[in-house]
Design a protein around this motif. Structure first.
Motif: not given
Length: 596
Positions: A489-514
């Protein structure tokens, strides 16, 4: 059906050919309490060179002492650093090196280990089965004491009979067979609620200890900040992971069946650079009737750099100081570009180093550490471990100029498909499953009961733990998630998809098809799912039920999406007046499809 009968015929043929080696022929006597280590070592030696062997243990208790055990030297992922454990030497009860086609048949026996030992090591083995036995330690590495009285000024506790201790100069010291705990880590257990909570040994180490009965100790000092209550159990261990419960290294086609891992030092069952692992009915939990609450000092099962198929079926996990199941690879950082085809790499996390993370022929992915963006792939021509922390890689072809010092490499070849099914996860301080692999993952028909943190965590990072890699095909279906996340808590999500990418690149996604479908979530609070940098995320046809387990906060979002696209939330059945807020960041309206 035809294939099934062929399989049965093959099993019968193997059974007829198998030679049985009874350990009693070599001097191991069940229920004698004598050291069986040397006798079992001779029986293992006798199995070498056989086409098919059953190493048979007539039912009983077998004791293993470190005195005659094989001394090994392994660098094991996520274990102690050079400072904590500089000399990597471990004593091993059952040491199997270079063996094939062997079944260890326990017949319901108990293996009791003494001192600090790795229970078994499989190194460069193939077609090995270990079945029908239980593993325990005469003196487990975990110490446990039940709280009888708690005030601001004193605590009275009953020490578990297995937890050896002494009072020295007014201070309690935990000790075992040829070891003493010095670097204390404490977790509080509420047995009636099945909860594990972070705690602290510090007020006890600073207090005056007095033995007031053979297994009863009074601690006098400042306990005003101690959160323990009468009836709870304080569990204490040495935080240094100098040993593991069991180790499977560079082996393939390994089957564990009907094993009871009642106590394990360190990181539990560690599988490192191994292939095709089938773990069925492995129960990581305290022995029934023992009065103990903890079975593993850290993870239950830990998989690092494996490939092929990992299957976990009909397993139970209860009483762990860390995650029941963790599957990942290891990112190594580029420290030098020695030539157009040669790289110097470094192990970055202090607990993970010293093993061959790459070998000739492995496919690798080049990625940026901050964004986790994979921009190129290559094949290893040669690889050499030049120090505990460094590797030198020569690639088959020159890499592009986009590659730079500070980028990282992931071993793509050594990434497994994973199936986790029909299993139960509870009694853990942290998560239920950590999964980071690019190959197909199915998590189905499991129960996650009051895991302290997220029931399922998907990460991937090249800046912290350096645990790789991206998820590309994950199905989470037909599971029950019951009252999970109270330690997050307070981030007590049951499922967390949380890649540690400090920089977000537009159009690029770390994880797919979940895909998260047809599950039941019994929740006391609003948060259900958080996801970051994911393309193709479906949360559909799930049932959300209300629980009064703990107070909740309806103002928190049920869903939190950051930098995601092709998100679909549809067909879910929420309890009346359930909070259903969706919070988004770095996304457009077209990135998410929400339907009732």
């Amino acid at each position: 059906m035809k294939n099934y009968f062929l399989y049965l015929m093959l099993c019968c043929t193997i059974s007829l050919k198998a030679q049985t080696i009874d350990v009693t022929r070599y001097g191991a006597l069940p229920n004698s309490f004598a050291d069986a280590t040397e006798s079992v070592k001779k029986a293992i030696e006798a199995s070498k060179g056989q086409d098919q062997t059953v190493l048979n243990f007539p039912k009983g208790r077998y004791d293993f002492w470190p005195d005659n055990a094989t001394e090994t030297q392994y660098y094991i992922t996520n274990s102690s650093s050079e400072t904590e454990f500089p000399v990597k030497k471990q004593r091993v009860g059952l040491y199997l090196k270079g063996l094939k086609n062997l079944t260890i048949e326990g017949n319901g026996s108990k293996f009791i280990f003494h001192g600090k030992m790795v229970t078994w090591v499989l190194d460069d083995c193939a077609q090995i089965s270990i079945q029908n036995l239980s593993i325990n330690y005469e003196r487990p590495g975990m110490s446990e004491m039940s709280l009888k009285e708690v005030s601001d000024h004193h605590v009275v506790a009953d020490i578990h009979p297995d937890s050896k201790f002494a009072i020295s100069d007014g201070h309690l010291e935990w000790y075992g067979e040829k070891w003493i705990a010095k670097n204390h880590h404490a977790v509080l257990v509420r047995p009636e609620k099945g909860m594990l909570l972070y705690s602290d040994w510090d007020p006890f180490s600073k207090s005056k200890a007095e033995k007031i009965a053979p297994l009863e100790v009074k601690f006098s000092g400042d306990f005003s900040k101690f959160k323990g209550k009468v009836g709870e159990v304080l569990t204490i261990r040495d935080r240094y992971r100098d040993y593991v419960g069991a180790f499977i290294n560079r082996s393939k086609n390994i089957r564990l069946n009907n094993l009871r891992m009642n106590s394990m030092h360190g990181l539990g069952i560690v599988s490192q650079f191994s292939e095709n692992l089938d773990y069925d009915s492995v129960f990581v939990e305290p022995e029934k009737g023992s009065g103990r609450v903890i079975a593993s000092s850290a993870d239950g099962m830990h998989f690092s750099g494996c490939k092929g198929q990992i299957t976990i079926n009909n397993c139970r996990f209860n009483g762990l100081h860390d995650d029941p199941v963790n599957v990942h690879g290891t990112h190594l950082k580029i420290t030098e570009i020695a030539s157009p085809t040669t790289l110097k790499l470094k192990f970055m996390h202090h607990q993970t180093y010293g093993f061959e993370a790459f070998i000739a022929g492995d496919s690798v992915a080049y990625l940026n550490t901050a964004s986790l963006r994979i921009f190129e792939q290559g094949i290893v021509k040669s690889a050499k471990l030049i120090s505990e922390r460094e590797m030198l890689l020569e690639m088959q072809k020159p890499f592009s100029k986009a590659l730079k010092v500070g980028d990282a490499l992931e071993n793509v070849t050594w990434t497994p498909s994973v199936t986790i099914k029909n299993s139960r996860f509870e009694g853990t301080i942290s998560r239920g499953n950590l999964i980071t692999t690019r190959r197909k993952v199915v998590i189905e028909n499991n129960v996650y009961y009051r895991t302290g943190m997220h029931a399922i965590l998907i990460e991937n990072d090249a800046l912290g733990w350096y645990e790789s890699g991206p998820v590309m095909d994950l199905s989470i279906r037909n599971n029950q998630f019951i009252e999970c996340g109270f330690n997050s808590s307070p981030e007590n999500y049951v499922i967390s998809i949380n890649p540690q990418n400090q920089e977000m690149i537009p159009g690029y996604y770390v994880h797919k098809n979940i895909n998260i479908t047809h599950n039941t979530f019994k929740v006391y609070d609003a948060p259900l799912l958080t996801a970051r940098s994911t393309r193709g995320l479906v949360f559909a046809n799930n049932k959300i039920e209300k629980s009064d387990f703990l107070p909740g906060d309806k103002t928190k979002p049920a869903f939190n999406f950051t930098g995601c696209t092709r998100v679909k939330v549809t067909g879910n059945h929420f309890y009346k007046d359930a909070p259903m807020q969706i919070k988004t960041s770095g996304m457009n309206g077209s990135d998410i499809n929400q339907q009732k």
